[in-house]
Design an enzyme around this catalytic site. Structure first.
Site, PDB file in Angstrom:
ATOM      1  CG  ASP A   1      -1.748   1.141   1.467  1.00  0.00           C
ATOM      2  OD1 ASP A   1      -1.634   2.119   0.699  1.00  0.00           O
ATOM      3  OD2 ASP A   1      -2.564   1.101   2.399  1.00  0.00           O
TER       4      ASP A   1
ATOM      5  CG  ASN B   1     -10.081  12.914 -10.664  1.00  0.00           C
ATOM      6  OD1 ASN B   1      -9.963  14.112 -10.415  1.00  0.00           O
ATOM      7  ND2 ASN B   1     -10.778  12.092  -9.889  1.00  0.00           N
TER       8      ASN B   1
ATOM      9  CG  ASP C   1      -7.363  10.466  -6.222  1.00  0.00           C
ATOM     10  OD1 ASP C   1      -6.782  11.123  -5.331  1.00  0.00           O
ATOM     11  OD2 ASP C   1      -8.038  10.994  -7.124  1.00  0.00           O
TER      12      ASP C   1
ATOM     13  CB  THR D   1      -2.726  -0.291 -14.618  1.00  0.00           C
ATOM     14  OG1 THR D   1      -2.376  -0.261 -13.230  1.00  0.00           O
ATOM     15  CG2 THR D   1      -1.551   0.149 -15.461  1.00  0.00           C
ATOM     16  N   GLY D   2      -5.756   0.961 -13.247  1.00  0.00           N
ATOM     17  CA  GLY D   2      -6.938   0.548 -12.495  1.00  0.00           C
ATOM     18  C   GLY D   2      -8.184   0.937 -13.256  1.00  0.00           C
ATOM     19  CB  VAL D   3     -10.806   3.477 -12.465  1.00  0.00           C
ATOM     20  CG1 VAL D   3     -11.970   4.138 -13.167  1.00  0.00           C
ATOM     21  CG2 VAL D   3     -11.258   2.886 -11.141  1.00  0.00           C
TER      22      VAL D   3
HETATM   23  P1  ADP Z   1      -6.250   5.004 -12.379  1.00  0.00           P
HETATM   24  O1  ADP Z   1      -7.536   5.755 -12.331  1.00  0.00           O
HETATM   25  O2  ADP Z   1      -5.067   5.878 -12.750  1.00  0.00           O
HETATM   26  O3  ADP Z   1      -6.349   3.749 -13.197  1.00  0.00           O
HETATM   27  P2  ADP Z   1      -6.490   3.486  -9.883  1.00  0.00           P
HETATM   28  O4  ADP Z   1      -6.314   4.011  -8.505  1.00  0.00           O
HETATM   29  O5  ADP Z   1      -7.831   2.988 -10.272  1.00  0.00           O
HETATM   30  O6  ADP Z   1      -5.948   4.641 -10.844  1.00  0.00           O
HETATM   31  O7  ADP Z   1      -5.451   2.317 -10.131  1.00  0.00           O
HETATM   32  C1  ADP Z   1      -4.077   2.503 -10.306  1.00  0.00           C
HETATM   33  C2  ADP Z   1      -3.336   1.372  -9.632  1.00  0.00           C
HETATM   34  O8  ADP Z   1      -3.219   1.633  -8.227  1.00  0.00           O
HETATM   35  C3  ADP Z   1      -4.010   0.009  -9.744  1.00  0.00           C
HETATM   36  O9  ADP Z   1      -3.028  -0.949 -10.098  1.00  0.00           O
HETATM   37  C4  ADP Z   1      -4.526  -0.247  -8.317  1.00  0.00           C
HETATM   38  O10 ADP Z   1      -4.539  -1.632  -8.019  1.00  0.00           O
HETATM   39  C5  ADP Z   1      -3.475   0.451  -7.512  1.00  0.00           C
HETATM   40  N1  ADP Z   1      -3.802   0.823  -6.119  1.00  0.00           N
HETATM   41  C6  ADP Z   1      -5.025   0.996  -5.547  1.00  0.00           C
HETATM   42  N2  ADP Z   1      -4.872   1.344  -4.245  1.00  0.00           N
HETATM   43  C7  ADP Z   1      -3.529   1.381  -3.992  1.00  0.00           C
HETATM   44  C8  ADP Z   1      -2.711   1.638  -2.845  1.00  0.00           C
HETATM   45  N3  ADP Z   1      -3.258   1.954  -1.665  1.00  0.00           N
HETATM   46  N4  ADP Z   1      -1.360   1.562  -2.978  1.00  0.00           N
HETATM   47  C9  ADP Z   1      -0.786   1.264  -4.154  1.00  0.00           C
HETATM   48  N5  ADP Z   1      -1.487   1.007  -5.276  1.00  0.00           N
HETATM   49  C10 ADP Z   1      -2.840   1.051  -5.194  1.00  0.00           C
END
Ligand code: ADP
Length: 180
Positions: free
Chosen positions: A15, A29, A39, A123-125
């Site tokens: 994390d 964003n 975020d 790489t998330g949302v």
């Molecule tokens: P984006 O909108 O740029 O895709 P996200 O937050 O949805 O951003 O995802 C970006 C990456 O961060 C994903 O791989 C997600 O699994 C990861 N992520 C989510 N929470 C945490 C955290 N607390 N620490 C590190 N990485 C995280």
């Protein structure tokens, strides 16, 4: 750990809000007013000062970066950058993702900071394909190190074992000077 031209590059599964670094990077964003994923985690862990400073900054274009305090987190600063939303790969996504990493590093150097931790931006949302995103992240860091002095450590903090192993594979194949 890896070393590229004297800069330590490491990967950690975990994390990012718990990491101690001069700066951690937020995959924010355009509004900078918070969201889900990393975020949301950063705003929750850091506390309301981050949002207050983000409001004053007033937003951030995709590919650029802005800096605030890290509030209650162990790091000193948060560098907020905005990666692209992935559509079909033909909307300049790769260049924008590259710039998000590169401009975060530039801001770090401008503030005379030495250590930075990145999540896997977009790489998330935002649905950027993970393997390509990792190659871009690593290339941006190496290009920055080639061009600018000052930074000492770059950490990639991956939230899942799969992401960690992907980064390990790609870094093993990219950086010759591997330590331990
Ligand atoms: P984006 O909108 O740029 O895709 P996200 O937050 O949805 O951003 O995802 C970006 C990456 O961060 C994903 O791989 C997600 O699994 C990861 N992520 C989510 N929470 C945490 C955290 N607390 N620490 C590190 N990485 C995280």
């Amino acid at each position: 750990m890896y070393k590229y031209r004297g800069v330590n590059i490491s990967i950690v599964e975990g994390d990012i809000t718990k990491i101690e670094s001069d700066a951690i990077v937020n995959a924010a964003n355009n509004t900078l007013l918070g969201g889900g994923g990393v975020d949301g985690a950063i705003h929750r862990a850091g506390g309301p000062m981050i949002l207050e400073q983000c409001k004053r900054i007033g937003g951030c274009p995709t590919g650029e970066a802005r800096i605030t305090t890290a509030g209650n987190m162990p790091s000193k600063y948060v560098i907020h950058t905005v990666g692209p939303i992935y559509k079909d790969g033909k909307q300049g996504e790769s260049e924008l993702l590259y710039r998000a990493y590169y401009n975060s590093l530039k801001l770090l150097a401008e503030y005379n900071l030495k250590t930075i931790a990145f999540p896997s931006i977009s790489t998330g949302v935002y649905a950027y394909p993970k393997q390509e995103a990792c190659h871009i992240a690593v290339k941006a860091v190496m290009d920055f190190v080639d061009n600018e002095a000052g930074i000492e450590r770059v950490m990639f903090v991956l939230f899942s074992k799969d992401d960690y192993l992907l980064y390990k594979d790609i870094l093993d194949g990219t950086i010759c000077n591997k330590l331990d």
